[in-house]
Design a protein around this motif. Structure first.
Motif, PDB file in Angstrom:
ATOM      1  N   TYR A  82      31.410  29.712  44.639  1.00 43.59           N
ATOM      2  CA  TYR A  82      32.279  30.509  43.772  1.00 43.59           C
ATOM      3  C   TYR A  82      32.033  30.334  42.288  1.00 43.59           C
ATOM      4  O   TYR A  82      32.767  30.882  41.474  1.00 43.59           O
ATOM      5  CB  TYR A  82      33.743  30.189  44.081  1.00 43.59           C
ATOM      6  N   SER A  86      33.547  32.968  39.636  1.00 43.15           N
ATOM      7  CA  SER A  86      34.588  32.398  38.782  1.00 43.15           C
ATOM      8  C   SER A  86      34.330  32.615  37.301  1.00 43.15           C
ATOM      9  O   SER A  86      35.280  32.694  36.510  1.00 43.15           O
ATOM     10  CB  SER A  86      34.731  30.896  39.059  1.00 43.15           C
ATOM     11  N   LEU A 121      38.447  43.657  42.688  1.00 39.55           N
ATOM     12  CA  LEU A 121      38.524  42.298  43.232  1.00 39.55           C
ATOM     13  C   LEU A 121      39.284  42.268  44.553  1.00 39.55           C
ATOM     14  O   LEU A 121      38.925  41.519  45.477  1.00 39.55           O
ATOM     15  CB  LEU A 121      39.211  41.372  42.224  1.00 39.55           C
ATOM     16  N   THR A 122      40.326  43.076  44.652  1.00 37.92           N
ATOM     17  CA  THR A 122      41.152  43.062  45.857  1.00 37.92           C
ATOM     18  C   THR A 122      40.445  43.722  47.036  1.00 37.92           C
ATOM     19  O   THR A 122      40.471  43.210  48.166  1.00 37.92           O
ATOM     20  CB  THR A 122      42.493  43.775  45.588  1.00 37.92           C
ATOM     21  N   LEU A 126      37.993  40.328  48.359  1.00 36.49           N
ATOM     22  CA  LEU A 126      39.055  39.839  49.235  1.00 36.49           C
ATOM     23  C   LEU A 126      39.057  40.551  50.578  1.00 36.49           C
ATOM     24  O   LEU A 126      38.916  39.921  51.635  1.00 36.49           O
ATOM     25  CB  LEU A 126      40.410  40.010  48.544  1.00 36.49           C
ATOM     26  N   SER A 330      30.133  37.815  44.862  1.00 36.80           N
ATOM     27  CA  SER A 330      30.818  38.017  46.143  1.00 36.80           C
ATOM     28  C   SER A 330      29.854  37.873  47.307  1.00 36.80           C
ATOM     29  O   SER A 330      30.201  37.330  48.361  1.00 36.80           O
ATOM     30  CB  SER A 330      31.471  39.402  46.174  1.00 36.80           C
ATOM     31  N   PHE A 349      38.699  30.713  48.504  1.00 35.53           N
ATOM     32  CA  PHE A 349      38.851  31.968  47.760  1.00 35.53           C
ATOM     33  C   PHE A 349      40.314  32.391  47.663  1.00 35.53           C
ATOM     34  O   PHE A 349      40.801  32.724  46.582  1.00 35.53           O
ATOM     35  CB  PHE A 349      38.041  33.073  48.427  1.00 35.53           C
ATOM     36  N   THR A 350      41.013  32.394  48.795  1.00 37.86           N
ATOM     37  CA  THR A 350      42.378  32.912  48.792  1.00 37.86           C
ATOM     38  C   THR A 350      43.357  32.011  48.051  1.00 37.86           C
ATOM     39  O   THR A 350      44.329  32.495  47.468  1.00 37.86           O
ATOM     40  CB  THR A 350      42.872  33.120  50.231  1.00 37.86           C
ATOM     41  N   TYR A 354      40.777  33.654  43.797  1.00 38.56           N
ATOM     42  CA  TYR A 354      41.364  34.986  43.574  1.00 38.56           C
ATOM     43  C   TYR A 354      42.568  34.946  42.639  1.00 38.56           C
ATOM     44  O   TYR A 354      42.628  35.730  41.673  1.00 38.56           O
ATOM     45  CB  TYR A 354      41.722  35.607  44.919  1.00 38.56           C
TER      46      TYR A 354
END
Length: 819
Positions: A82, A86, A121-122, A126, A330, A349-350, A354
């Protein structure tokens, strides 16, 4: 979690401003939508734990796995996986507002960009990657070639014709059985019938691989350059030009110099930096939201995206090339899956990445929405919203984080090159497995230094984030498009998912990525030409290598000799058998290779024990050691000739030559013992039969300093033979000889004795030294590609080096291929 964040923000905002009912309804709608998505994913099996193997394990194994190990891997993944994702706040806004749009008093531009960033991003990192794409792993391995090998196992699209029925019996060869009806079956048959589709599928996989490698060149330069550019707030323009590039190049060199320590060591070193970085940008985001615009969360509404495009028109569309940089990295979540695990990457990530990114982008937008009068060149940069009292500490942390951020794509590049090389799509290079505990962590020295040189050249050549961002953006979005296409095929052909759901996945995410791709492609002259040029060069190299690998195999297959020719040699005058074991390396899995006939023609003798060895790669990540050796007999029992097919997965670690030879001899001994119990000698190659030699039907063990040589055959590992102190501690492999209780046991005992004596006389490796020539009348393109292939073959590692064969026991036979 996300809905809770919005609700808390809403309560905080009520202290200063009263939120509108419409904003609150938007929060409820957003939370409800995400809940519906999770329910739908669970319904279709995408989010269910039953489809959640970790490192190729079943659901039961997951329950037994240690949460301590999972959390440790999640912590390490922050520094390896990440880092790139990030650090995107360093350059997203600056790249977006570089030329095409400007920040006006109405704030419609900044709010539109914030809405685009949030929903990108969502939806992509994700929803697409964490909830769907990570499920499409191949026994715990991710990346473009993992998807390709998964498809090859379920659909006969592999261009290398060395597939055997016995390969499907490998326990890791998980293949869904198709019923002979339904659209899944019809699509499978349609793809298998059209050879052109096989080539197109390979080209798509190669394109994704090449763009990952191109991103490995561009992302380190972009991230490090963006962090060092913060010096522009404290230096004059002249000083800035002379300071930023040298510092950037120095940091890039240091980063690549650390790679040989391995991912697990680098992960422990880098993870604290990314954790500190995420805490800092989260804190800065909250600070700027509370101070400048507590109602900034209302601007996340999708309506601001439409307002943005309506006002900015073509300029807004072209600026999407900067917005897409928010999801840079990603793909590393999927490509680096083999370095960690699905659960570890998902948790990291979660729970950390995020939320921190959403807060960081909202904080930047909140600050910029109240500041319109800045006229310097860094008005949209990252550092302007950092308070002056902490600007220098943040500058240091940003530089460290940018160096770490480059690690994700570098690790992913090593992984995907290792996979493509194993599948015959990349020239042979040295692959170093850096961890004995965690499978899949690799380091490739040659690739590492080439990437470093290209990265430094890109930083010196472009000298700004605008061109580097354009180049990196095109590489990133191309890889994502390839992943979307291959994952859609996996859903249909491997998961047997509903056609509606598969098409919905392809259309939704494909349209989003196609929009960003079209914007990036418009920046061709402003830097996007570089990844296209790199991808074109790499695709030519990889396609040429793969094409001639197939042609060589087909040539060997057409020119192989029959078993009858081999058997006739023992009755030929002048042909003698010499003591020792002869390992004849070949690519074909049946018949006598042409290089052996050349060997016998020039040197009319061959060894007492003759073994035709075929090292092949099965399209799976790992082949269990108990299923690695496939052994059969060539000719009658008294001819002492065998065939051994050694099967590897594209993530397996190759043994050194001593352990390989010891395992090979023990496998032959086990085969001889087990063959006695087979009815009708089913292992004879004439019957196309092979025996899987596994965990040892023959009684053999590993002992230290074994001295009993009267009742057992022993093989000593001489890797440390040059060291007299270590020689006494060498391990010896032994297997017990059978008692002479009958005629059949006596024959087995004699054959084992001959194997022992031949091994003691020495082992020689016979391998073809190939040279490709074009046939008379060949086209100029064919002659050119043959020249390129010969150049690559001569300047890359030879097959003997890749197989770790000792030069002192190697016999090379010249082979000319007329293609």
């Amino acid at each position: 979690m996300l809905f809770g964040f919005f609700h808390r923000s809403h309560r905080q905002a009520n202290g200063a401003h009263k939120a509108s009912p419409g904003a609150f309804r938007f929060q409820l709608a957003l939370g409800g939508m995400l809940c519906c998505i999770a329910i739908c994913l669970s319904k279709f099996g995408i989010g269910s734990s039953s489809m959640d193997p970790e490192l190729g394990c079943s659901d039961k194994s997951l329950k037994k796995s240690s949460w301590k190990t999972t959390m440790l891997l999640a912590y390490q993944s922050l520094g390896v996986v990440y880092g790139d994702l990030s650090i995107s706040p360093l350059y997203v806004y600056k790249s977006t507002f570089a030329d095409d749009i400007t920040h006006s008093e109405t704030n419609e531009e900044i709010f539109g960009v914030l809405s685009f960033v949030f929903w990108t991003l969502t939806l992509v990192p994700l929803l697409k990657y964490v909830f769907i794409v990570l499920r499409a792993h191949d026994n715990g391995q991710g990346g473009t070639f993992a998807l390709y090998s998964l498809i090859c196992r379920n659909v006969n699209v592999s261009l290398l014709p060395n597939k055997q029925t016995s390969d499907e019996q490998v326990s890791t060869y998980k293949c869904e059985s198709h019923q002979a009806h339904g659209y899944h079956w019809r699509i499978k048959i349609w793809i298998e019938k059209h050879k052109n589709l096989h080539i197109v599928l390979l080209i798509v996989a190669l394109l994704g691989t090449c763009m990952v490698i191109g991103d490995g060149v561009l992302t380190p330069a972009l991230s490090v350059f963006s962090a060092v550019s913060g010096l522009g707030l404290s230096l004059s323009k002249t000083q800035h030009e002379y300071a930023v590039v040298p510092i950037t190049c120095f940091l890039i060199v240091c980063l690549f110099a650390l790679q040989h320590y391995g991912t697990h060591r680098v992960g422990f070193l880098f993870a604290p930096i990314i954790v500190t970085w995420l805490l800092c940008i989260s804190t800065l985001g909250i600070y700027n939201i509370v101070k400048w615009n507590p109602l900034i969360y209302q601007k996340l509404s999708p309506s601001y995206m439409f307002k943005f495009l309506k006002k900015t028109r073509k300029g807004g569309w072209m600026s999407l090339g900067g917005i897409l940089l928010c999801m840079t990295g990603s793909e590393a979540m999927f490509a680096d899956l083999g370095h960690f695990s699905f659960r570890a990457i998902q948790i990291a990530f979660t729970s950390c990445v995020y939320p921190a990114l959403v807060l960081a982008y909202m904080g930047q937008a909140a600050y910029l929405s109240k500041h319109h009068s800045m006229n310097n060149n860094y008005q949209i940069g990252f550092y302007v919203y950092v308070p002056e009292s902490v600007r220098w500490p943040m500058f240091v942390i940003a530089i460290l984080a940018s160096v770490v951020g480059s690690q994700a794509i570098i690790s992913g590049t090593f992984s995907i090159i290792s996979q493509s090389q194993s599948l015959g799509c990349f020239p042979r290079v040295k692959v170093v497995h850096t961890s004995n505990r965690i499978h899949g962590q690799v380091y490739i020295p040659e690739v590492n230094w080439v990437l470093m040189v290209l990265c430094v050249v890109a930083a010196i050549g472009f000298r700004d984030t605008k061109h580097l961002g354009n180049a990196s953006g095109l590489a990133v979005i191309t890889v994502m498009l390839v992943t979307t296409c291959l994952t859609s095929l996996v859903m249909i052909l491997c998961w047997h998912t509903s056609l509606v759901f598969s098409l919905a996945f392809f259309l939704i995410f494909g349209s989003i990525e196609a929009l960003y791709f079209s914007s990036s492609l418009m920046k061709f002259l402003d830097g996007a030409w570089l990844p296209i040029l790199l991808a074109f060069f790499l695709m030519v190299v990889m396609f040429v290598w793969h094409h001639f690998t197939i042609k060589k195999y087909e040539f060997d297959l057409q020119n192989k000799l029959s078993i009858d020719w081999l058997l006739a040699l023992r009755d030929s005058l002048g042909i003698s058998r010499v003591p020792g074991v002869g390992l004849v390396y070949t690519n074909i899995v049946i018949g006598v290779p042409a290089n052996f006939s050349h060997f016998v023609t020039n040197l009319p003798a061959f060894h007492q024990i003759l073994v035709f060895v075929c090292v092949k790669y099965v399209p799976v990540p790992f082949v269990p050691p108990s299923e690695r050796y496939l052994v059969g007999r060539v000719g009658p029992q008294d001819f002492r000739s065998y065939r051994c097919i050694v099967r590897y997965g594209y993530r397996d670690i190759h043994q050194d030559v001593n352990s390989f030879e010891s395992e090979l001899i023990v496998s032959l001994a086990n085969f001889i013992r087990s063959e006695a119990s087979l009815p009708g000698n089913l292992s004879d190659e004439a019957n196309c039969g092979f025996t899987i030699i596994g965990s040892s039907p023959c009684k053999w063990a590993i002992e230290e300093n074994s001295a009993d040589a009267s009742t057992m055959v022993k093989f000593e590992d001489e890797r440390n033979s040059n060291d007299t102190n270590l020689r006494s501690k060498a391990k010896k492999v032994r297997f017990l000889l059978p008692e002479n209780e009958g005629a059949k046991d006596g024959i087995v005992s004699n054959e084992l004795q001959e194997l022992l004596l031949a091994h003691e006389s020495g082992i020689a490796s016979i391998m073809g030294h190939s040279h490709i020539q074009a046939k008379a009348g060949s086209s100029l393109i064919k002659k050119t590609t043959i020249i390129l292939y010969n150049f690559l073959r001569q300047n890359c590692r030879g097959p003997n080096v890749a197989l770790r064969l000792p030069p002192e026991s190697l016999l090379e036979v010249g082979m000319v291929y007329l293609l």
